[in-house]
Each structure stands twice: as structure tokens, then as C-alpha cells.
Design a protein around this motif. Structure first.
Motif, PDB file in Angstrom:
ATOM      1  N   ASN A 130     116.923 -11.333  -7.687  1.00  0.00           N
ATOM      2  CA  ASN A 130     117.157 -12.095  -8.912  1.00  0.00           C
ATOM      3  C   ASN A 130     118.073 -11.324  -9.846  1.00  0.00           C
ATOM      4  O   ASN A 130     117.950 -10.102  -9.989  1.00  0.00           O
ATOM      5  CB  ASN A 130     115.835 -12.383  -9.627  1.00  0.00           C
ATOM      6  N   LYS A 131     118.992 -12.048 -10.460  1.00  0.00           N
ATOM      7  CA  LYS A 131     119.851 -11.449 -11.478  1.00  0.00           C
ATOM      8  C   LYS A 131     119.347 -11.857 -12.849  1.00  0.00           C
ATOM      9  O   LYS A 131     119.145 -13.047 -13.125  1.00  0.00           O
ATOM     10  CB  LYS A 131     121.304 -11.899 -11.295  1.00  0.00           C
ATOM     11  N   PHE A 137     117.495  -7.335  -9.630  1.00  0.00           N
ATOM     12  CA  PHE A 137     116.165  -6.833  -9.292  1.00  0.00           C
ATOM     13  C   PHE A 137     115.701  -7.426  -7.966  1.00  0.00           C
ATOM     14  O   PHE A 137     116.188  -8.466  -7.529  1.00  0.00           O
ATOM     15  CB  PHE A 137     115.167  -7.192 -10.399  1.00  0.00           C
ATOM     16  N   ILE A 138     114.740  -6.738  -7.359  1.00  0.00           N
ATOM     17  CA  ILE A 138     114.095  -7.234  -6.147  1.00  0.00           C
ATOM     18  C   ILE A 138     112.606  -7.401  -6.428  1.00  0.00           C
ATOM     19  O   ILE A 138     111.971  -6.510  -6.998  1.00  0.00           O
ATOM     20  CB  ILE A 138     114.286  -6.266  -4.963  1.00  0.00           C
ATOM     21  N   TYR A 139     112.069  -8.560  -6.033  1.00  0.00           N
ATOM     22  CA  TYR A 139     110.632  -8.810  -6.113  1.00  0.00           C
ATOM     23  C   TYR A 139     110.082  -8.751  -4.692  1.00  0.00           C
ATOM     24  O   TYR A 139     110.606  -9.396  -3.783  1.00  0.00           O
ATOM     25  CB  TYR A 139     110.357 -10.180  -6.730  1.00  0.00           C
ATOM     26  N   TRP A 140     109.025  -7.982  -4.517  1.00  0.00           N
ATOM     27  CA  TRP A 140     108.439  -7.743  -3.199  1.00  0.00           C
ATOM     28  C   TRP A 140     107.023  -8.315  -3.156  1.00  0.00           C
ATOM     29  O   TRP A 140     106.271  -8.192  -4.119  1.00  0.00           O
ATOM     30  CB  TRP A 140     108.337  -6.244  -2.918  1.00  0.00           C
ATOM     31  N   THR A 141     106.654  -8.943  -2.043  1.00  0.00           N
ATOM     32  CA  THR A 141     105.269  -9.327  -1.828  1.00  0.00           C
ATOM     33  C   THR A 141     104.698  -8.511  -0.682  1.00  0.00           C
ATOM     34  O   THR A 141     105.368  -8.285   0.327  1.00  0.00           O
ATOM     35  CB  THR A 141     105.117 -10.822  -1.492  1.00  0.00           C
ATOM     36  N   GLU A 142     103.469  -8.066  -0.865  1.00  0.00           N
ATOM     37  CA  GLU A 142     102.769  -7.279   0.157  1.00  0.00           C
ATOM     38  C   GLU A 142     101.582  -8.064   0.709  1.00  0.00           C
ATOM     39  O   GLU A 142     100.786  -8.616  -0.060  1.00  0.00           O
ATOM     40  CB  GLU A 142     102.212  -5.985  -0.437  1.00  0.00           C
ATOM     41  N   ARG A 156      99.875  -6.800  -3.370  1.00  0.00           N
ATOM     42  CA  ARG A 156     100.612  -6.603  -4.619  1.00  0.00           C
ATOM     43  C   ARG A 156     101.892  -7.442  -4.615  1.00  0.00           C
ATOM     44  O   ARG A 156     102.434  -7.777  -3.569  1.00  0.00           O
ATOM     45  CB  ARG A 156     101.051  -5.138  -4.785  1.00  0.00           C
ATOM     46  N   VAL A 157     102.363  -7.749  -5.817  1.00  0.00           N
ATOM     47  CA  VAL A 157     103.736  -8.184  -6.036  1.00  0.00           C
ATOM     48  C   VAL A 157     104.340  -7.154  -6.976  1.00  0.00           C
ATOM     49  O   VAL A 157     103.724  -6.805  -7.985  1.00  0.00           O
ATOM     50  CB  VAL A 157     103.790  -9.584  -6.673  1.00  0.00           C
ATOM     51  N   TYR A 158     105.501  -6.638  -6.634  1.00  0.00           N
ATOM     52  CA  TYR A 158     106.122  -5.692  -7.554  1.00  0.00           C
ATOM     53  C   TYR A 158     107.613  -5.938  -7.680  1.00  0.00           C
ATOM     54  O   TYR A 158     108.266  -6.480  -6.793  1.00  0.00           O
ATOM     55  CB  TYR A 158     105.821  -4.238  -7.186  1.00  0.00           C
ATOM     56  N   LYS A 159     108.119  -5.555  -8.843  1.00  0.00           N
ATOM     57  CA  LYS A 159     109.519  -5.724  -9.205  1.00  0.00           C
ATOM     58  C   LYS A 159     110.175  -4.356  -9.229  1.00  0.00           C
ATOM     59  O   LYS A 159     109.659  -3.416  -9.829  1.00  0.00           O
ATOM     60  CB  LYS A 159     109.607  -6.389 -10.585  1.00  0.00           C
ATOM     61  N   THR A 160     111.334  -4.249  -8.548  1.00  0.00           N
ATOM     62  CA  THR A 160     112.045  -2.970  -8.518  1.00  0.00           C
ATOM     63  C   THR A 160     113.505  -3.176  -8.904  1.00  0.00           C
ATOM     64  O   THR A 160     114.021  -4.296  -8.923  1.00  0.00           O
ATOM     65  CB  THR A 160     112.003  -2.320  -7.119  1.00  0.00           C
ATOM     66  N   ASP A 161     114.185  -2.054  -9.157  1.00  0.00           N
ATOM     67  CA  ASP A 161     115.635  -2.103  -9.254  1.00  0.00           C
ATOM     68  C   ASP A 161     116.213  -2.078  -7.840  1.00  0.00           C
ATOM     69  O   ASP A 161     115.460  -2.099  -6.847  1.00  0.00           O
ATOM     70  CB  ASP A 161     116.165  -0.943 -10.111  1.00  0.00           C
ATOM     71  N   LEU A 162     117.523  -2.033  -7.723  1.00  0.00           N
ATOM     72  CA  LEU A 162     118.138  -2.074  -6.400  1.00  0.00           C
ATOM     73  C   LEU A 162     118.049  -0.750  -5.654  1.00  0.00           C
ATOM     74  O   LEU A 162     118.543  -0.625  -4.530  1.00  0.00           O
ATOM     75  CB  LEU A 162     119.605  -2.509  -6.505  1.00  0.00           C
TER      76      LEU A 162
END
Length: 363
Positions: A130-131, A137-142, A156-162
Motif C-alpha cells: 500500500n502507498k 508499506f507492506i501488510y503481512w498476515t501470519e 498476527r497482522v503487521y505493517k512494515t516499511d519496505l
């Protein structure tokens, strides 16, 4: 006798030399001549405008690395392709459009998210790019870990930078603070972000609930149970904010009900799409089309009016579909770059990330 007269007792004209050169050139292309290989026919899927050509060996890893079951694939604003699979080496691979391996993330990434590489591989699932303003950013689902001993990882769901640095995490966290929030997911599968920053998460391998949060992860609404009625799901695997009709709509891939459920941004039921999808996993929107990886061995493309445009690489019930380059076995995620080229990763033990270049055939 002069040397050239000995070699050529009959004097050759310029026309003779041209004829000899043409004959030699033709001989190089003859099958079995040993001078040149036959030109290999490209592998194509689809037809007409929606024709795609396989890019051989795209996404190949160096010796010592391998993919696991293919989980997620995204493209950033520079057309870099991020691939994640159930692998500890690498946990993430990043390629340019030509297939050059730019980066691999393993130990460093695992440390950033607080896991071992084995735990990352055990819980890996979908990605969402997502911009937001000028930043990406990247949103990850575990998924929940399969480890039967010790504390359960994942969920978890987490938001990271690139670069993979966690900026916020929600779900199965050890403690709450300014960047961590507890939330009771049982096995989340996908996330999507609306234009206003609202975040939607599906608990597709667990409770069959759909949750909406604001841009700061403040909880707004949760609904859903297992079933076949509207508002019920049987593996609500993927979620997407579709803008092809102008207004935003929430599309949910209800995989084992073989349908797409459509809701308003407030999560009010609007309509159901059936018939054209087969075990839909998730979504990707490019220009005026919606691309859907159908886990049951094909990729589906819909237009802005939810009408079928194409089915690509249908490998259903084909015994060699995981090896045949013109078929799909189990597409789990896909993305499309700025040129319209298609990238697909599959839920097979070797991930099978592939690039299909958009090569429209116009009559």
C-alpha cells in the motif's frame, strides 16, 4: 597454377559467392545440422488481448536456496517483485521485472519480526502493498504455527516499511504498547486497506470473521461465522477494496463456497458473485480489470462490471499441472506490474513463482 585456381578450377562470379552464402545460412537452420538450435516456441496462456507469454526461468534462486509453498507476491512502485513462501532460506526474495535477484531476507528479517527463520516459514501467508502519501508499506498476515509444543506463534497482522521493519502489529502479541495491540484472531489470512486508511482483515483459516479498523488500527466492526448464508463464510481467504465502479466496495474471496461476497465499506452486504470463480483466493486490481487466483488451478479476470473476461492456464484435473508450463496447479496469490505483466505464486511445495509477460494478440 595460382592458388585460387587450384581451389576453384572454375572461376566464380560474385553471383556464385552470394548463392553459396545463402546456402550455408540455410544449412545452419536445418534440424540436426549441429550449427544452430531450433527456435523454441514460447509458452502462452489466454487469448486475444488477454494473452500472456511465460518468461522462462524468471524468479530462479541461487544454489542453496529454495521456495516452500507459495504464499504471497506483491509489486512496489518501482516494479520490484516481493515473493514470500514457506521457506526459511529465503523467507522473502525480491526481484526486478527481468528476474534479477535484488535481495533475499532471512535471518535479519526474522529478527525484525521477533521469530526464528523456521517460525517465519511456519506461519507465512499473504502480503499486501500500500502507498500512503509518499511512503510505501507492506501488510503481512501470519497463520497460526503448526508447532504442537511451546507457545503458539503467528496469528498476527503487521505493517512494515519496505525493509521489513515492523511499524505496528496487532493480534497475538506478548504485550500492548504504542505499536502493539492484542486482538483475538484464530488464523488470519489476508488484509486490505481502503483509500481513507481503513484496514480490513479476514480470519479465513479460523473463525470466519471479518474485521474493520481505522488507519490507526482502532477497531470499528467485526462480523461473520461459518456457513453459506450471506455474512457467513467457508474460508474467507482474501479481501480487497475494489474501486473499478468508482465507489469503494469490499470484495471477500469465500473460497470453499466458490463465490465472492461483496460488501459496502461499512461491511453491509450488497451482492454475491458465483459461477466464474473456482476456490478464489484473493485479488489484484490493474487498470480496469480484477485478477483472481483460483486455487482450483486457474487465474480468472473480471471486468469492472464483474463480468468474466478470461480464464488463464486451467489445469483442473490435469495430472501434470504442477509441471506443465502452460497450466496452473494451485494459484495462491498474484500481482500485476506497471506494464501489465502477470506474476503468480502457487501453493505447491516449490512455490513456483512465474512471470507471464502481457503479449496481446490483436486480430
Amino acid at each position: 597454377m595460382k592458388g585460387n585456381e587450384y581451389l576453384f578450377p572454375h572461376r566464380l562470379t560474385r553471383r556464385d559467392f552470394v548463392k553459396m552464402a545463402a546456402t550455408a545460412t540455410a544449412g545452419l537452420a536445418l534440424p540436426g545440422s549441429g550449427f544452430a538450435e531450433e527456435k523454441k516456441e514460447p509458452v502462452r496462456i489466454g487469448s486475444g488481448y488477454h494473452t500472456y507469454e511465460l518468461v522462462e526461468d524468471w524468479g530462479k534462486l541461487p544454489a542453496g536456496m529454495k521456495y516452500g509453498h507459495g504464499c504471497g507476491i506483491i509489486v512496489d512502485s518501482k516494479d520490484r517483485i516481493f515473493v514470500t513462501s514457506r521457506s526459511a532460506n529465503p523467507c522473502v526474495a525480491i526481484f526486478d521485472p527481468d528476474g534479477k535477484l535484488l535481495e533475499t531476507w532471512s535471518n535479519d528479517f526474522a529478527q525484525k519480526v521477533g521469530y526464528t527463520t523456521a517460525e517465519v516459514a511456519d506461519t507465512a501467508h499473504c502480503l499486501y502493498w500500500n502507498k500512503e502519501g509518499d511512503d510505501e508499506f507492506i501488510y503481512w498476515t501470519e497463520n497460526v504455527s503448526t508447532n504442537k509444543e511451546g507457545p503458539k506463534k503467528g496469528k498476527r497482522v503487521y505493517k512494515t516499511d519496505l525493509k521489513g521493519k515492523i511499524l505496528y502489529q496487532i493480534g497475538n502479541v506478548e504485550k500492548e504498547d504504542s505499536t502493539s495491540q492484542k486482538f483475538d484472531w484464530t488464523n488470519p489470512t489476508d488484509v486490505a486497506v481502503a483509500a481513507n486508511g481503513d484496514i480490513y482483515v479476514v480470519d479465513g483459516y479460523g473463525s470466519q470473521r471479518v474485521s474493520r479498523f481505522d488507519k490507526n488500527f482502532k477497531h470499528i466492526k467485526t462480523f461473520g461465522t461459518r456457513g453459506k448464508e450471506h455474512g457467513q463464510f467457508n474460508t474467507c481467504h482474501g479481501v480487497w477494496i475494489n474501486t473499478l465502479k468508482g465507489d469503494q466496495e469490499v470484495y471477500i474471496a469465500d473460497r470453499h463456497n466458490d463465490r465472492i461476497e461483496v460488501f459496502s465499506p461499512e461491511l453491509e452486504y450488497k451482492r454475491t458473485l458465483t459461477g466464474d470463480v473456482r476456490n478464489p483466493c484473493c485479488f489484484y486490481q490493474h487498470k480496469d480489470k480484477l485478477f483472481i487466483p483460483d486455487l482450483a488451478s486457474r487465474v480468472t479476470i473480471l471486468d469492472a462490471n464483474d463480468k468474466l473476461v478470461a480464464h488463464l492456464g486451467d489445469g483442473k484435473d490435469k495430472p501434470d499441472n504442477s509441471k506443465n508450463p502452460s497450466m496452473f496447479a494451485a494459484p495462491h496469490a498474484l500481482t500485476v506490474d506497471s506494464h501489465g505483466d502477470l506474476y503468480v505464486v502457487e501453493w505447491v511445495p516449490f512455490g513456483r513463482p512465474r512471470k507471464f509477460k502481457h503479449t496481446p494478440q490483436i486480430a
